[in-house]
Scaffold this motif. Structure first.
Motif, short mmCIF file in Angstrom:
data_model
loop_
_atom_site.label_atom_id
_atom_site.label_comp_id
_atom_site.label_asym_id
_atom_site.label_seq_id
_atom_site.Cartn_x
_atom_site.Cartn_y
_atom_site.Cartn_z
N GLU A 213 0.83 -1.20 0.00
CA GLU A 213 0.00 0.00 0.00
C GLU A 213 0.87 1.26 0.00
OE1 GLU A 213 -2.73 -0.27 3.23
OE2 GLU A 213 -3.95 -1.83 2.29
N PHE A 214 1.94 1.24 0.78
CA PHE A 214 2.84 2.39 0.83
C PHE A 214 3.51 2.63 -0.52
CE2 PHE A 214 7.16 4.05 1.56
CZ PHE A 214 6.87 5.24 2.21
N ALA A 215 4.01 1.56 -1.13
CA ALA A 215 4.71 1.69 -2.40
C ALA A 215 3.77 2.18 -3.49
CB ALA A 215 5.32 0.34 -2.80
N LYS A 216 2.55 1.64 -3.54
CA LYS A 216 1.60 2.08 -4.56
C LYS A 216 1.26 3.54 -4.39
CE LYS A 216 -0.71 -2.33 -5.56
NZ LYS A 216 -1.98 -3.10 -5.45
N ALA A 217 1.02 3.98 -3.15
CA ALA A 217 0.65 5.37 -2.89
C ALA A 217 1.78 6.31 -3.26
CB ALA A 217 0.27 5.54 -1.43
N ARG A 218 3.01 5.95 -2.92
CA ARG A 218 4.14 6.83 -3.20
C ARG A 218 4.47 6.88 -4.69
NH1 ARG A 218 6.56 9.48 1.05
NH2 ARG A 218 5.22 9.16 2.87
N ILE A 219 4.33 5.75 -5.36
CA ILE A 219 4.60 5.72 -6.80
C ILE A 219 3.55 6.54 -7.55
CG2 ILE A 219 4.66 4.24 -8.84
CD1 ILE A 219 5.97 2.10 -7.02
N LEU A 220 2.28 6.43 -7.13
CA LEU A 220 1.23 7.22 -7.75
C LEU A 220 1.44 8.70 -7.50
CD1 LEU A 220 -1.97 5.09 -6.99
CD2 LEU A 220 -0.96 5.54 -9.23
N LYS A 221 1.87 9.04 -6.29
CA LYS A 221 2.12 10.42 -5.94
C LYS A 221 3.24 11.02 -6.80
CE LYS A 221 3.35 13.36 -2.01
NZ LYS A 221 3.70 13.38 -0.55
N ALA A 222 4.24 10.18 -7.09
CA ALA A 222 5.39 10.67 -7.86
C ALA A 222 5.09 10.77 -9.36
CB ALA A 222 6.59 9.75 -7.64
#
Length: 315
Positions: free
Chosen positions: A305-314
């Protein structure tokens, strides 16, 4: 494929092996091999300079990102099998036996300070042709992961620190035990390994006696190199250099800490969060020093969940 087989199958297999009078070491090798296979992993070796490095990797590569998993002090690559089971369908997982640990070379004079271990890991990953990755680390491996992200920011997509070493603003029982000459992290006699597991984890997983006895045998055999490594890393939490270094991290960092950790107090998580810009902290109730072993599914979910959220944010 065996990846999704339940762990009860391992115990059935062990029962058959014990009835057939296999040796403890044969039972251990078979059980570890099965657990790796169930996680979708296979073992391999690579030579890096004068070092032989053991590691696990996906038995079947996929199109997903790469994740490198970094174990803690006195541990080894198989500490990650349970969480790897949750990851190898969608990620290419690499689990390294750091020098001095597991089945890798154990020279006493290699240099085992945290910053030196970051250098060793960088050379290993270069030899494996890994130059962009997510990285997870536990305990000492968490400190290595944090310092790796500070040193090689261009290589790290996200970093997850499970109960990381490196900041010791809050002490607990272990510090007093070590100062008194009783280090629970370095087994030296029969009974010490089971004591270590009870100390490190709030609810440790069941391990049948033949496997437990071999794990203890290996830990006791490694006590000399473990003493050298512990002496090299124990000062990191009382200097400002480490904190200053991780303050430069630019990559997304998730800090996960078991609230019942008796080795590194969970309150140090707030210090890590303050030191690492824009990091996120999760405290896991009822979990000790090794969330990826004690709660592998939840630990994997937090990362994904953390990785998906951060990748989407970037993006």
């Amino acid at each position: 494929m065996l990846k999704k087989s339940p762990y009860t199958a391992i115990f059935i297999l062990l029962s058959i092996l014990m009835v057939s009078a296999c040796s403890r070491h044969s039972i251990y090798d078979t059980a570890i091999g099965y657990e790796r296979s169930a996680a979708g992993l296979e073992a391999d070796m690579i030579t890096v300079g004068e070092l032989s490095i053991a590691y696990l990797k996906n038995a079947e590569a996929n199109e997903g990102d790469t994740i490198v998993l970094v174990h803690g002090f006195g541990a080894n690559k198989d500490n990650w099998n349970r969480i790897a089971r949750e990851l190898t369908d969608d990620f290419n997982v690499y689990v390294i036996d750091l020098p001095g640990h597991g089945e890798s070379s154990k020279p006493l004079d290699l240099g085992y300070r945290i910053e030196e271990q970051v250098g060793h890991l960088a050379r290993i990953l270069e030899a494996l042709d890994i130059n962009e990755m997510h990285m997870m680390g536990n305990s000492m491996g968490g400190g290595i992961t944090a310092l790796y992200a500070a040193t090689y920011p261009e290589q790290i997509k996200t970093a997850v620190l499970f109960d990381p070493a490196g900041i010791l603003d809050y002490e607990n029982d272990m510090v007093g035990m070590v100062l008194a000459g009783d280090n629970p992290l370095i087994p030296s006699k029969p009974g010490d390994f089971e004591r270590l597991m009870d100390f490190a984890m709030e609810e440790r997983p069941f391990i049948p006696w033949p496997i437990l006895s071999v794990l203890e045998e290996k830990a006791i055999a490694n006590q000399e190199v473990n003493k050298v490594i512990f002496a090299a890393i124990k000062e990191v939490g009382i200097t400002s250099d480490f904190r200053d270094a991780i303050n430069r991290i630019e990559d997304p960092v998730l800090i996960v800490w078991g609230k019942e950790d008796r080795i590194l107090d969970y309150r140090n998580g707030e210090a890590f969060q303050q030191a690492i810009p824009d990091s996120q902290l999760v405290i896991m109730e009822g979990i000790g020093h090794a969330p990826m072993i004690e709660a592998p599914e939840e630990s994997a979910r937090l990362f994904i969940e953390f990785a998906k959220a951060r990748i989407l944010k970037a993006s």
